[in-house]
Design a protein around this motif. Sequence first.
Motif, short mmCIF file in Angstrom:
data_model
loop_
_atom_site.label_atom_id
_atom_site.label_comp_id
_atom_site.label_asym_id
_atom_site.label_seq_id
_atom_site.Cartn_x
_atom_site.Cartn_y
_atom_site.Cartn_z
N GLY A 1 -4.42 -1.14 -5.88
CA GLY A 1 -3.92 -0.48 -6.91
C GLY A 1 -4.58 1.09 -6.56
O GLY A 1 -5.25 1.32 -5.54
N ARG A 2 -3.88 2.19 -7.32
CA ARG A 2 -4.40 3.54 -7.03
C ARG A 2 -5.81 3.87 -7.51
O ARG A 2 -6.31 4.85 -6.77
N GLY A 3 -6.33 2.97 -8.33
CA GLY A 3 -7.85 3.13 -8.59
C GLY A 3 -8.44 2.04 -8.85
O GLY A 3 -8.09 0.92 -9.01
N ALA A 4 -9.71 2.14 -8.93
CA ALA A 4 -10.48 0.80 -8.69
C ALA A 4 -10.45 0.10 -10.32
O ALA A 4 -10.57 -1.08 -10.28
N GLY A 5 -10.10 0.99 -11.23
CA GLY A 5 -9.77 0.43 -12.63
C GLY A 5 -8.64 -0.31 -12.57
O GLY A 5 -8.43 -1.42 -13.13
N ASP A 6 -7.73 0.17 -11.90
CA ASP A 6 -6.20 -0.83 -11.86
C ASP A 6 -6.52 -1.89 -11.23
O ASP A 6 -6.06 -3.14 -11.73
N VAL A 7 -7.32 -1.99 -10.06
CA VAL A 7 -7.63 -3.25 -9.29
C VAL A 7 -8.32 -4.09 -10.27
O VAL A 7 -8.04 -5.50 -10.11
N ALA A 8 -9.41 -3.70 -10.87
CA ALA A 8 -10.13 -4.48 -11.79
C ALA A 8 -9.22 -5.08 -12.76
O ALA A 8 -9.44 -6.35 -13.25
N ARG A 9 -8.33 -4.55 -13.53
CA ARG A 9 -7.52 -5.22 -14.55
C ARG A 9 -6.53 -6.12 -13.76
O ARG A 9 -6.26 -6.95 -14.41
N GLY A 10 -6.09 -5.73 -12.56
CA GLY A 10 -5.08 -6.72 -12.00
C GLY A 10 -5.81 -8.16 -11.65
O GLY A 10 -5.37 -9.03 -11.71
N LEU A 11 -7.11 -7.89 -11.06
CA LEU A 11 -7.84 -9.01 -10.85
C LEU A 11 -8.09 -9.88 -11.91
O LEU A 11 -8.08 -11.01 -11.94
N GLN A 12 -8.55 -9.02 -13.03
CA GLN A 12 -8.89 -10.08 -14.30
C GLN A 12 -7.80 -10.78 -14.82
O GLN A 12 -7.83 -12.03 -15.36
N ALA A 13 -6.41 -10.41 -14.54
CA ALA A 13 -5.25 -11.32 -14.81
C ALA A 13 -5.13 -12.36 -13.97
O ALA A 13 -4.31 -13.52 -14.33
N VAL A 14 -5.38 -12.23 -12.73
CA VAL A 14 -5.00 -13.40 -11.92
C VAL A 14 -6.22 -14.17 -11.39
O VAL A 14 -5.91 -15.16 -10.68
N ALA A 15 -7.37 -13.80 -11.63
CA ALA A 15 -8.48 -14.67 -11.21
C ALA A 15 -8.75 -15.69 -12.12
O ALA A 15 -8.44 -15.76 -13.18
N GLY A 16 -9.47 -16.94 -11.55
CA GLY A 16 -9.54 -18.23 -12.42
C GLY A 16 -9.18 -19.34 -11.62
O GLY A 16 -8.23 -19.48 -10.96
N ALA A 17 -10.12 -20.36 -11.80
CA ALA A 17 -9.79 -21.74 -11.34
C ALA A 17 -8.44 -22.44 -11.71
O ALA A 17 -8.09 -22.28 -12.97
N ALA B 1 0.89 -1.33 -0.03
CA ALA B 1 0.06 -0.17 0.08
C ALA B 1 0.95 1.30 -0.05
O ALA B 1 0.66 2.18 -0.69
N ALA B 2 1.78 1.16 0.75
CA ALA B 2 2.68 2.51 0.91
C ALA B 2 3.40 2.80 -0.23
O ALA B 2 3.67 3.77 -0.79
N GLY B 3 3.90 1.44 -1.16
CA GLY B 3 4.60 1.54 -2.50
C GLY B 3 3.73 2.17 -3.43
O GLY B 3 4.19 3.05 -4.32
N LEU B 4 2.50 1.79 -3.48
CA LEU B 4 1.51 2.20 -4.41
C LEU B 4 1.16 4.02 -4.17
O LEU B 4 1.36 4.54 -5.07
N ALA B 5 0.98 4.21 -3.02
CA ALA B 5 0.71 5.54 -2.97
C ALA B 5 1.85 6.39 -3.17
O ALA B 5 1.80 7.71 -3.70
N ALA B 6 3.11 5.95 -2.99
CA ALA B 6 4.36 6.87 -3.28
C ALA B 6 4.65 6.55 -4.58
O ALA B 6 5.74 7.06 -5.32
N GLY B 7 4.09 5.85 -5.79
CA GLY B 7 4.36 5.69 -7.05
C GLY B 7 5.34 4.70 -7.30
O GLY B 7 6.05 4.79 -8.36
N MET B 8 5.63 3.64 -6.66
CA MET B 8 6.86 2.89 -6.57
C MET B 8 6.57 1.70 -7.80
O MET B 8 7.39 1.25 -8.17
N PHE B 9 5.12 1.24 -7.85
CA PHE B 9 4.75 0.48 -8.76
C PHE B 9 3.38 0.56 -9.01
O PHE B 9 2.62 1.47 -8.41
#
Length: 477
Positions: free
Chosen positions: A219-235, A161-169
């Motif tokens: 992520g810094r935004g809900a859209g970021d989390v959505a795209r990240g989740l899409q990539a890692v979700a699934g059985a 969380a700290a790294g995201l808020a500081a723009g490290m990734f």
Amino acid sequence: MPDESLALLSVEETVRRVRAREVSPMDVLEACMARVDRFNPELNAVVTLNPRAREEAEALASRIARGEDVGPLAGVTVGIKDVTEVAGVRTTYGSPLFADHVPEHDAWVVQRLRAAGAIILGKTNTPEFAAGGNTFNPVFGRTRNPWNPARSAGGSTGGGAAGLAAGMFGLAQGTDLGGSLRIPASFCGIVGLRPSVGLVPTLPQDYLWDTLQVTGVMGRGAGDVARGLQAVAGATDRAPLAQPMAERDFAAAVRDADARGLRVAYCRDIAGIGIDAGVERVCREGAFALAQAGAHVEEIDLDLSYGRPAFLALRGHWFVSQLYPHLDKLDGFGPNVANNVRAGLATRVQDLAAGEAARRRIWEQFRDFFSRYDLLLTPTMAVPPFVVEENYPATVDGKEMATYVDWLAPTFVLSLTGLPVASVPAGLDAEGMPVGLQIVAPPRGEERALAAASLVQRLRPIGLPSDRSTAHTDEGR
């Protein structure tokens, strides 16, 4: 000099520019590394860098040049929580027992991030074995809050969380047992989502049938989390717990978010522990702001306080199950982990049965709730970020806690449900610190939680910490 503004792009914009060859994956990585160099010495968010990150970015650039499909996270940098294995990168679990541990294989979530084109920047700080709501351990020390380095970043995914808020990734991977993706999201002013149990495989894992801890992204935004989740979700057939993914599009849910007609309930204190007045004010304003966009928002009483002892019993069982292969090393664990394991070993079967009975009661309570409402909104934390040297706050709303983890009850009672729960910034308190609002969605309702989070962000934008205010914004932020 690297263009540090690239480090603050949304995931969507990063991928667009990388795919269009407007910038290279190396450009994005170097921008993030510049921010690590600038802010990490004070914040202590990133604890181990990926020694092959530049090599991996160059390999991705070569694939783009050959016209290959490089995935939906092409060029996005990711921080991996230091309880999640990355091949060839030191993974300590925040424990001196594993201070020199280097895994041979990637965890399943890391494999999926790589397959999606993400670049693993490094490992982010966590309490020992992710046990705690404040991020510190004897291997790497304490992580500080980018909004005020004298304050806690929360935990246990505090480094992410700290790294995201500081723009490290651009994205942070993490886990959530009792709030570890939501607590630091609230304290650091970003978006965290605890997904449904089984949506993202947690592998490798000694406690394979775990229904309390989940893996997810921030992520810094809900859209970021959505795209990240899409990539890692699934059985996967390697994991016994799974959620369906057919025809699910988390990013589209954010893009098409509409508050009109939503039936929203707001509860100020679901756990019955009290709440700081300044925190509650911000959350109330954030919740009722949705009415401005067409939602029907109603305040209700919802008492989940009976879930507090239930979670503590099941948490003890979780620690014993998760650390079962290492019980012979109990004296080598830090006091927090050791005490949790000992508490679990002392737990009676009757206590576990009572805990499961409480889970059933909560589940049935939410089944009734969702027949009348679309979403529940409630404060993520009962307290603002506290002094970083304090392991936990001494009081909540001026009252002493019954147990040292009671301050986490607003998140951990919701962990019992298995439902998707997001934390989104609702505003800043009187001291300029972020305040998070939890959004509880129905079963398999990640789309609804993320869409609502995006609406709150549009209605109540807080930006990033003041000296990092050059962030770019777009539709997905």
